[in-house]
Scaffold this motif. Structure first.
Motif, PDB file in Angstrom:
ATOM      1  N   PHE A   7       0.514  -1.112  -0.041  1.00 11.62           N
ATOM      2  CA  PHE A   7       0.262  -0.076   0.045  1.00 11.62           C
ATOM      3  C   PHE A   7       1.191   0.920   0.037  1.00 11.62           C
ATOM      4  CE2 PHE A   7       0.090  -1.199   4.487  1.00 11.62           C
ATOM      5  CZ  PHE A   7       0.849  -0.257   5.392  1.00 11.62           C
ATOM      6  N   ASP A   8       0.391   2.521  -0.388  1.00 13.17           N
ATOM      7  CA  ASP A   8       0.661   3.529  -0.514  1.00 13.17           C
ATOM      8  C   ASP A   8      -0.054   4.789  -0.252  1.00 13.17           C
ATOM      9  OD1 ASP A   8       2.472   6.003  -1.488  1.00 13.17           O
ATOM     10  OD2 ASP A   8       2.276   5.850  -3.346  1.00 13.17           O
ATOM     11  N   VAL A   9      -0.508   5.445   1.001  1.00  8.10           N
ATOM     12  CA  VAL A   9      -1.263   5.632   1.167  1.00  8.10           C
ATOM     13  C   VAL A   9      -0.840   7.132   1.437  1.00  8.10           C
ATOM     14  CG1 VAL A   9      -3.147   3.600   2.195  1.00  8.10           C
ATOM     15  CG2 VAL A   9      -1.652   4.590   3.584  1.00  8.10           C
ATOM     16  N   PRO A  10      -1.750   8.453   1.610  1.00  5.57           N
ATOM     17  CA  PRO A  10      -1.174   9.886   2.032  1.00  5.57           C
ATOM     18  C   PRO A  10      -1.128   9.717   3.826  1.00  5.57           C
ATOM     19  CG  PRO A  10      -3.770  10.064   1.332  1.00  5.57           C
ATOM     20  CD  PRO A  10      -3.164   8.000   1.243  1.00  5.57           C
ATOM     21  N   MET A  11      -0.296  10.822   4.295  1.00  6.13           N
ATOM     22  CA  MET A  11       0.005  10.985   5.582  1.00  6.13           C
ATOM     23  C   MET A  11      -0.008  12.379   5.661  1.00  6.13           C
ATOM     24  SD  MET A  11       1.451   7.294   7.277  1.00  6.13           S
ATOM     25  CE  MET A  11       2.913   6.891   5.911  1.00  6.13           C
ATOM     26  N   ASP A  12      -0.736  13.089   4.894  1.00  6.97           N
ATOM     27  CA  ASP A  12      -0.459  14.589   5.206  1.00  6.97           C
ATOM     28  C   ASP A  12      -1.584  15.530   6.728  1.00  6.97           C
ATOM     29  OD1 ASP A  12       1.260  14.290   3.296  1.00  6.97           O
ATOM     30  OD2 ASP A  12      -0.613  14.416   1.335  1.00  6.97           O
ATOM     31  N   THR A  13      -2.834  14.820   6.506  1.00  4.51           N
ATOM     32  CA  THR A  13      -3.390  15.266   7.950  1.00  4.51           C
ATOM     33  C   THR A  13      -3.444  14.523   8.864  1.00  4.51           C
ATOM     34  OG1 THR A  13      -5.478  14.603   7.003  1.00  4.51           O
ATOM     35  CG2 THR A  13      -4.542  16.537   5.885  1.00  4.51           C
ATOM     36  N   SER A  14      -4.260  14.734   9.913  1.00  4.27           N
ATOM     37  CA  SER A  14      -3.855  13.934  11.274  1.00  4.27           C
ATOM     38  C   SER A  14      -5.091  12.398  11.069  1.00  4.27           C
ATOM     39  CB  SER A  14      -4.048  14.921  12.066  1.00  4.27           C
ATOM     40  OG  SER A  14      -6.062  15.627  12.193  1.00  4.27           O
ATOM     41  N   ASP A  15      -6.207  13.727   9.970  1.00  3.65           N
ATOM     42  CA  ASP A  15      -7.180  12.081   9.488  1.00  3.65           C
ATOM     43  C   ASP A  15      -6.686  11.058   8.696  1.00  3.65           C
ATOM     44  OD1 ASP A  15      -9.485  12.959  11.257  1.00  3.65           O
ATOM     45  OD2 ASP A  15     -10.290  14.492   9.630  1.00  3.65           O
ATOM     46  N   GLN A  16      -6.109  11.612   7.549  1.00  4.09           N
ATOM     47  CA  GLN A  16      -5.403  10.180   6.654  1.00  4.09           C
ATOM     48  C   GLN A  16      -3.778   9.610   7.061  1.00  4.09           C
ATOM     49  OE1 GLN A  16      -3.402  13.145   3.914  1.00  4.09           O
ATOM     50  NE2 GLN A  16      -4.732  12.422   2.817  1.00  4.09           N
ATOM     51  N   ARG A  18      -4.820   8.903  10.787  1.00  6.11           N
ATOM     52  CA  ARG A  18      -4.880   8.208  11.804  1.00  6.11           C
ATOM     53  C   ARG A  18      -5.917   6.490  11.090  1.00  6.11           C
ATOM     54  NH1 ARG A  18      -8.854  11.252  13.039  1.00  6.11           N
ATOM     55  NH2 ARG A  18      -7.112  12.431  14.821  1.00  6.11           N
ATOM     56  N   ALA A  19      -6.406   7.267   9.379  1.00  7.33           N
ATOM     57  CA  ALA A  19      -6.595   6.080   8.654  1.00  7.33           C
ATOM     58  C   ALA A  19      -5.335   4.764   8.515  1.00  7.33           C
ATOM     59  CB  ALA A  19      -6.822   6.599   7.849  1.00  7.33           C
ATOM     60  N   TYR A  20      -3.949   5.682   8.337  1.00  4.01           N
ATOM     61  CA  TYR A  20      -3.302   4.314   8.270  1.00  4.01           C
ATOM     62  C   TYR A  20      -3.020   3.523   9.017  1.00  4.01           C
ATOM     63  CZ  TYR A  20       1.751   3.587   8.903  1.00  4.01           C
ATOM     64  OH  TYR A  20       3.253   3.046   8.839  1.00  4.01           O
ATOM     65  N   ARG A  21      -2.207   3.983  10.395  1.00  2.00           N
ATOM     66  CA  ARG A  21      -2.867   3.532  11.784  1.00  2.00           C
ATOM     67  C   ARG A  21      -3.710   2.424  12.003  1.00  2.00           C
ATOM     68  NH1 ARG A  21      -1.052   8.551  14.361  1.00  2.00           N
ATOM     69  NH2 ARG A  21      -2.825   8.897  14.788  1.00  2.00           N
ATOM     70  N   HIS A  22      -5.093   2.544  11.802  1.00  2.00           N
ATOM     71  CA  HIS A  22      -5.759   1.554  11.867  1.00  2.00           C
ATOM     72  C   HIS A  22      -5.301   0.917  10.772  1.00  2.00           C
ATOM     73  CE1 HIS A  22     -10.077   0.758  13.135  1.00  2.00           C
ATOM     74  NE2 HIS A  22     -10.121   0.614  11.709  1.00  2.00           N
ATOM     75  N   PHE A  23      -5.262   1.321   9.818  1.00  2.00           N
ATOM     76  CA  PHE A  23      -4.871   0.179   8.804  1.00  2.00           C
ATOM     77  C   PHE A  23      -4.183  -0.622   9.504  1.00  2.00           C
ATOM     78  CE2 PHE A  23      -3.541  -1.381   4.765  1.00  2.00           C
ATOM     79  CZ  PHE A  23      -4.599  -1.949   4.343  1.00  2.00           C
ATOM     80  N   HIS A  24      -2.665  -0.369   9.324  1.00  2.00           N
ATOM     81  CA  HIS A  24      -1.536  -0.574   9.882  1.00  2.00           C
ATOM     82  C   HIS A  24      -1.770  -2.131  11.359  1.00  2.00           C
ATOM     83  CE1 HIS A  24       2.220  -1.077  12.720  1.00  2.00           C
ATOM     84  NE2 HIS A  24       2.705  -1.480  11.425  1.00  2.00           N
TER      85      HIS A  24
END
Length: 101
Positions: A7-16, A18-24
């Protein structure tokens, strides 16, 4: 079989982020181990089990990025070549169903 999630997901904002950490964390709970940053692998008994796991993690994928899966056989996975670096000693590259860390 091995199910590989890349995966390659954006991590620019705090919501993004948070979504990355949840998926991880969801990948770790599902039994995935990190191969490389943003690449995780899990042993599955057969193709049906791999499809089941894929359906479980699909709704958890962060929006706005790429999440891809690939299923390979144990023979294909063991034929992986290391061009740079050395194989991890945490997980043995074998056809055994049980992985001991």
């Amino acid at each position: 079989m091995r199910l590989i999630v890349m995966f390659d997901v954006p991590m620019d904002t705090s919501d993004q982020l948070r979504a990355y950490r949840h998926f991880h964390k969801a990948l770790i709970r599902e039994g995935f181990l990190m191969m490389q940053y943003s690449t995780y692998v899990r042993v599955c008994v057969n193709k049906k089990a791999a499809e089941f796991v894929e359906k479980r993690i699909a709704p958890l994928a962060p929006k706005g990025g790429k999440v891809q899966t690939m299923t390979v056989t144990e023979k294909q996975y063991q034929a992986m070549h290391y061009i740079q670096g050395t194989p991890s000693t945490d997980v043995l590259n074998s056809a055994e169903r049980t992985i001991v860390i």
